[in-house]
Design a protein around this motif. Structure first.
Motif, PDB file in Angstrom:
ATOM      1  N   MET A  53       0.828  -1.200   0.000  1.00  0.00           N
ATOM      2  CA  MET A  53       0.000   0.000   0.000  1.00  0.00           C
ATOM      3  C   MET A  53       0.867   1.255   0.000  1.00  0.00           C
ATOM      4  O   MET A  53       0.599   2.215  -0.733  1.00  0.00           O
ATOM      5  CB  MET A  53      -0.939   0.013   1.212  1.00  0.00           C
ATOM      6  N   ALA A  54       1.916   1.257   0.801  1.00  0.00           N
ATOM      7  CA  ALA A  54       2.806   2.422   0.865  1.00  0.00           C
ATOM      8  C   ALA A  54       3.518   2.629  -0.465  1.00  0.00           C
ATOM      9  O   ALA A  54       3.669   3.769  -0.923  1.00  0.00           O
ATOM     10  CB  ALA A  54       3.813   2.259   2.005  1.00  0.00           C
ATOM     11  N   ARG A  55       3.949   1.544  -1.093  1.00  0.00           N
ATOM     12  CA  ARG A  55       4.601   1.674  -2.408  1.00  0.00           C
ATOM     13  C   ARG A  55       3.635   2.271  -3.428  1.00  0.00           C
ATOM     14  O   ARG A  55       4.020   3.105  -4.242  1.00  0.00           O
ATOM     15  CB  ARG A  55       5.097   0.319  -2.893  1.00  0.00           C
ATOM     16  N   THR A  56       2.400   1.818  -3.382  1.00  0.00           N
ATOM     17  CA  THR A  56       1.389   2.350  -4.293  1.00  0.00           C
ATOM     18  C   THR A  56       1.178   3.836  -4.038  1.00  0.00           C
ATOM     19  O   THR A  56       1.101   4.634  -4.977  1.00  0.00           O
ATOM     20  CB  THR A  56       0.062   1.580  -4.125  1.00  0.00           C
ATOM     21  N   GLN A  57       1.084   4.202  -2.765  1.00  0.00           N
ATOM     22  CA  GLN A  57       0.900   5.612  -2.426  1.00  0.00           C
ATOM     23  C   GLN A  57       2.106   6.442  -2.855  1.00  0.00           C
ATOM     24  O   GLN A  57       1.936   7.560  -3.351  1.00  0.00           O
ATOM     25  CB  GLN A  57       0.652   5.772  -0.928  1.00  0.00           C
ATOM     26  N   VAL A  58       3.309   5.909  -2.674  1.00  0.00           N
ATOM     27  CA  VAL A  58       4.514   6.628  -3.107  1.00  0.00           C
ATOM     28  C   VAL A  58       4.468   6.832  -4.616  1.00  0.00           C
ATOM     29  O   VAL A  58       4.751   7.925  -5.113  1.00  0.00           O
ATOM     30  CB  VAL A  58       5.800   5.869  -2.681  1.00  0.00           C
ATOM     31  N   SER A  59       4.116   5.792  -5.330  1.00  0.00           N
ATOM     32  CA  SER A  59       4.030   5.888  -6.787  1.00  0.00           C
ATOM     33  C   SER A  59       3.000   6.942  -7.201  1.00  0.00           C
ATOM     34  O   SER A  59       3.261   7.772  -8.074  1.00  0.00           O
ATOM     35  CB  SER A  59       3.658   4.525  -7.368  1.00  0.00           C
ATOM     36  N   ASP A  60       1.845   6.911  -6.547  1.00  0.00           N
ATOM     37  CA  ASP A  60       0.789   7.878  -6.860  1.00  0.00           C
ATOM     38  C   ASP A  60       1.238   9.307  -6.575  1.00  0.00           C
ATOM     39  O   ASP A  60       1.033  10.209  -7.386  1.00  0.00           O
ATOM     40  CB  ASP A  60      -0.485   7.578  -6.069  1.00  0.00           C
ATOM     41  N   VAL A  61       1.840   9.516  -5.423  1.00  0.00           N
ATOM     42  CA  VAL A  61       2.239  10.867  -5.034  1.00  0.00           C
ATOM     43  C   VAL A  61       3.410  11.348  -5.898  1.00  0.00           C
ATOM     44  O   VAL A  61       3.511  12.543  -6.202  1.00  0.00           O
ATOM     45  CB  VAL A  61       2.529  10.960  -3.523  1.00  0.00           C
ATOM     46  N   GLU A  62       4.288  10.433  -6.325  1.00  0.00           N
ATOM     47  CA  GLU A  62       5.379  10.835  -7.213  1.00  0.00           C
ATOM     48  C   GLU A  62       4.838  11.256  -8.580  1.00  0.00           C
ATOM     49  O   GLU A  62       5.337  12.206  -9.179  1.00  0.00           O
ATOM     50  CB  GLU A  62       6.411   9.714  -7.345  1.00  0.00           C
TER      51      GLU A  62
END
Length: 187
Positions: A53-62
């Motif tokens: 989930m955190a990786r997905t959020q990082v990808s989204d925010v990047e």
């Protein structure tokens, strides 16, 4: 059915062995490490889910940050073009005044977009921190699963050894008892 007293004693010995084998089977079904291992697997799953989930959020925010940076750069480029046109002095006074007004609008727009970019950068920092935290938890969870797996294997090996030790004399006792008496015992 009457049985010889020595055979009756052997039946009692057989019953003790069978009782002990039942206890071992019961213990095998309720090894404490099994429940702990299941809980550890669940914790590991939650940690791994948090990492995903955190990786997905990082990808989204990047992606969002790249879009915000792109928007700011577009406004800067447009302002640079307009400024160079204004400084060249080419065009009518009305066009130059419109360029001046557009430069002011672009400056306001750039300030707004830079604020948005800063907010996204802050969110990106928070999300990366969550990813780092979740990623840091994975090795401990995996180590716990490995430790409990080893403990469970050791407990099962111990129970298997006990079962072999108890089962070994059972065959010789069975050979000493007549089949009809064994059928009665089994019933």
């Amino acid at each position: 059915m009457k049985a010889d007293p020595t055979v009756q004693l052997r039946l009692l010995d057989l019953q003790q062995l069978d009782t002990r084998l039942s206890q071992i089977a019961h213990a095998r079904a309720r090894i404490p490490q099994q429940a702990e291992l299941e809980a550890a697997h669940a914790r590991l799953g939650k940690v791994q889910d948090a990492v995903i989930m955190a990786r997905t959020q990082v990808s989204d925010v990047e992606r969002e940050l790249a879009r915000a940076e792109g928007d700011v750069q577009l406004v800067r480029d447009r302002a640079t073009r307009d400024r160079s046109r204004l400084e060249s002095g080419q065009g009518s006074a009305k066009d130059l005044q419109a360029l001046q007004h557009e430069l002011e609008s672009l400056a306001r727009r750039q300030a707004t977009l830079e604020d948005v970019e800063l907010e996204v950068m802050e969110r990106a920092e928070e999300v990366r921190a969550r990813l780092d935290d979740a990623t840091a938890q994975v090795p401990a969870a995996e180590a716990e699963v490995a430790r409990l797996t080893d403990e469970l294997a050791a407990a099962r090996a111990d129970l298997d050894a006990q079962e072999r030790e108890v089962s070994a004399p059972r065959a010789s006792i069975l050979a000493e008892i007549d089949d009809p008496l064994l059928a009665l015992y089994d019933r």
